[in-house]
Design an enzyme around this catalytic site. Structure first.
Site, PDB file in Angstrom:
ATOM      1  N   HIS A  44       3.845  -0.451   7.814  1.00  0.00           N
ATOM      2  CA  HIS A  44       3.285  -0.064   6.514  1.00  0.00           C
ATOM      3  C   HIS A  44       3.212  -1.254   5.565  1.00  0.00           C
ATOM      4  O   HIS A  44       3.995  -1.360   4.629  1.00  0.00           O
ATOM      5  CB  HIS A  44       4.142   1.071   5.934  1.00  0.00           C
ATOM      6  CG  HIS A  44       3.676   1.580   4.605  1.00  0.00           C
ATOM      7  ND1 HIS A  44       2.353   1.591   4.226  1.00  0.00           N
ATOM      8  CD2 HIS A  44       4.372   2.114   3.560  1.00  0.00           C
ATOM      9  CE1 HIS A  44       2.258   2.095   3.007  1.00  0.00           C
ATOM     10  NE2 HIS A  44       3.458   2.414   2.578  1.00  0.00           N
ATOM     11  N   CYS A  92       0.799   2.276  -2.482  1.00  0.00           N
ATOM     12  CA  CYS A  92       0.585   2.320  -1.028  1.00  0.00           C
ATOM     13  C   CYS A  92      -0.835   2.763  -0.666  1.00  0.00           C
ATOM     14  O   CYS A  92      -1.231   2.665   0.493  1.00  0.00           O
ATOM     15  CB  CYS A  92       1.601   3.241  -0.388  1.00  0.00           C
ATOM     16  SG  CYS A  92       3.290   2.803  -0.823  1.00  0.00           S
TER      17      CYS A  92
END
Ligand SMILES: [Zn+2]
Lengths: 390, 134
Positions: free
Chosen positions: A337, A85
């Site tokens: 995200h 991420c």
């Protein structure tokens, strides 16, 4: 080291899309290039953050396709950076270091991801690949599970009754949705209440649906260059004052991960390079992949003492207009995200905020902003400190 | 170079033996195994059998499972008597009855669960399965 600045920034709307990862990145990158008042041929390198493109589209080696899509010449260096991420933040930090060192003068850095299209089952499996695949993933541990265990660890360690902690966690989601409602590029532009959060289905005890960020598609990019070049092309260069990166192994080796040594080390590097401390930061775009994650990171970055951040959230100190504005964009929770693009979207928001271009969600008088991006189980952490003065 | 590979650790765990490394330089234990001591980085380690006893530090009940797993099930971390923490499942508690006060701080022994080869795994997997003492 040369002084390094950000010129233009670009970002697609986050959320489900029918665009490919290359199209998402190219759109964001072209916006950043145009906003920098340069030509594509001026770009010497393209650094691309991407987490799971292989699973999303069966596409490896994305960076070259992105460079070609943008019309960059054959001599362009094009590379993919993977730090789960935190991929885009790793790409941006490397662009910063290589421009600072003189290896390149102009680099486009950012990321792209199309996670939504995988569906929940495959997405849950592939997101869990950020966990130790030999020693931890066979337990069936999921990414929400990691932070669910963190919530229990935190409640137990600091003696906060779980219902109280859950209410404060819900307030993180409420705040981030409130900010996201003012962000036209956010995946969710809708306010919610504490009740909405506490009514959601349980994903991993004690985390409910609205404690979790969504699966998202999206692209974001920034143009990184020297102080001299930036001043010639844009009115308000934003300077990269500090950058840090830390690493860690399996969760079980980190033991009590309410304290994350990789994050503390990364932030320390960034603060030291910038010559500032946590008290000097006016706003931060941070990795609120789950509500409890935002609470814990506020302590690890030094904004609050250990065990006290949930109370600060309850008091409204992390709202726009509060002591320190946390996630004015809506954060991962409301903005979305898209893994490989997230770090670049955080930088996008801080740059726009520092330039006073954020409209209804503008943080007043912000001079210094920070980003915080977490990859995997804190295996990769990147922090950047940005400012309008050198 | 490796005193204990993950495969050797898995094979022992399947037979009810929890192996780890003891550091001859600093005295601390490393489990699951890696190339060096997790505390001081020394490669001067010996393979030892650990007690297989510990205490649960935290847990969750997974209710949205990845491909290849059926929810609900409990995932937990236990601190072993020798110091290391392990990630595993809790074998003998109904997931719907798992709460902080009947899980965290409970004494456990370490067993094992074997998982068949799945997509994106090179081979079968082995995970610790904690059994809460009655
Ligand atoms: Zn040692």
């Amino acid at each position: 080291m040369r002084k390094v600045a950000i010129m233009g920034v670009g970002m697609t709307k986050f959320g489900p899309t029918e665009k490919s990862q290359v199209e998402l990145f190219a759109e964001a990158a072209m916006e950043a290039i145009n906003a920098s008042n340069i030509k594509t041929k001026d770009v010497q390198a393209l650094f691309l953050g991407n987490g799971l493109g292989d699973f999303e589209e069966g596409q490896l080696n994305l960076a070259g396709f992105c460079a070609n899509e943008l019309g960059l010449p054959p001599e362009t260096t094009a590379m993919r950076f993977e730090g789960a991420c935190a991929s885009a933040s790793v790409a941006i930090r490397n662009a910063f270091l290589l421009v600072a060192s003189g290896a390149y003068d102009i680099v486009v850095a950012g990321g792209t991801e199309r996670a939504f299209s995988m569906g929940t089952s495959l997405a849950t499996r592939t997101f869990a690949m950020g966990t130790d695949s030999k020693y931890e993933e066979f337990s069936g541990l999921t990414f929400p599970g990691v932070f669910a265990m963190l919530a229990h660890l935190y409640a137990n360690k600091y003696n906060i009754p779980l219902p109280k902690l859950k209410e404060r966690m819900a307030m993180v989601a409420v705040k981030n949705h409130k900010n996201g409602a003012k962000n036209p590029l956010a995946q969710f532009q809708k306010e919610i209440t504490v009740e909405t959060v506490l009514k959601g289905f349980v994903v991993a005890d004690p985390l409910q649906l609205f404690d979790c960020c969504p699966f998202s598609d999206g692209g974001a990019a920034v143009v990184i260059t020297t102080d001299e070049i930036a001043k010639k092309h844009v009115e308000k260069p934003v300077y990269i004052l500090g950058a840090g990166q830390g690493s860690a192994g399996s969760l079980c080796r980190q033991k009590d991960y309410t304290i994350m040594p990789s994050r503390i080390a990364s932030a320390k590097q960034a603060y030291k390079m910038a010559g500032v401390g946590p008290k000097d930061i006016n706003m931060a775009e941070v990795h609120d992949c789950f509500t409890i994650a935002e609470i814990v990171l506020l302590e690890n970055l030094g904004f609050y003492d250990f065990g006290t951040a949930s109370e600060a959230v309850e008091k409204g100190e992390t709202e726009i207009g509060g002591k320190i504005a946390i996630n004015p964009s809506g954060g991962l929770k409301a903005k979305g995200h898209p893994v490989g693009a997230t770090g670049a979207a955080q930088v996008y928001e801080i740059v726009k905020q520092l330039r006073g271009e954020c409209g209804a969600r503008q943080v007043e008088n912000a001079k210094i902003g920070m980003t915080d991006t977490l990859g995997g189980d804190a295996g990769t952490i990147v922090n950047l400190i940005l400012g309008i003065q050198k | 170079m490796y005193k204990l590979t993950y495969k050797q650790y898995f094979e022992a765990l399947k037979e009810g033996k929890l192996l780890g490394l003891k550091c001859n330089d600093c005295g601390s234990y490393t489990a699951p195994p890696k190339l060096c001591c997790d505390k001081c980085g020394s490669t001067n380690n010996e393979v030892v059998t650990l007690s297989g006893k510990g205490v649960i530090k935290t847990f969750t009940v997974i209710r949205v499972a990845p491909e290849g797993y059926d929810a609900p099930y409990i995932v937990a971390m236990a601190e072993l008597e020798e110091g290391p923490w392990l990630m595993g499942n809790i074998a003998n508690v109904d997931p719907d009855k798992a709460k902080m006060d009947n899980i965290i701080g409970k004494k456990v022994t370490v067993g094992a669960k074997v998982l068949p080869k799945m997509n994106y795994t090179p081979d079968e997997g082995v995970t610790p399965a904690f059994i809460i003492a009655e």
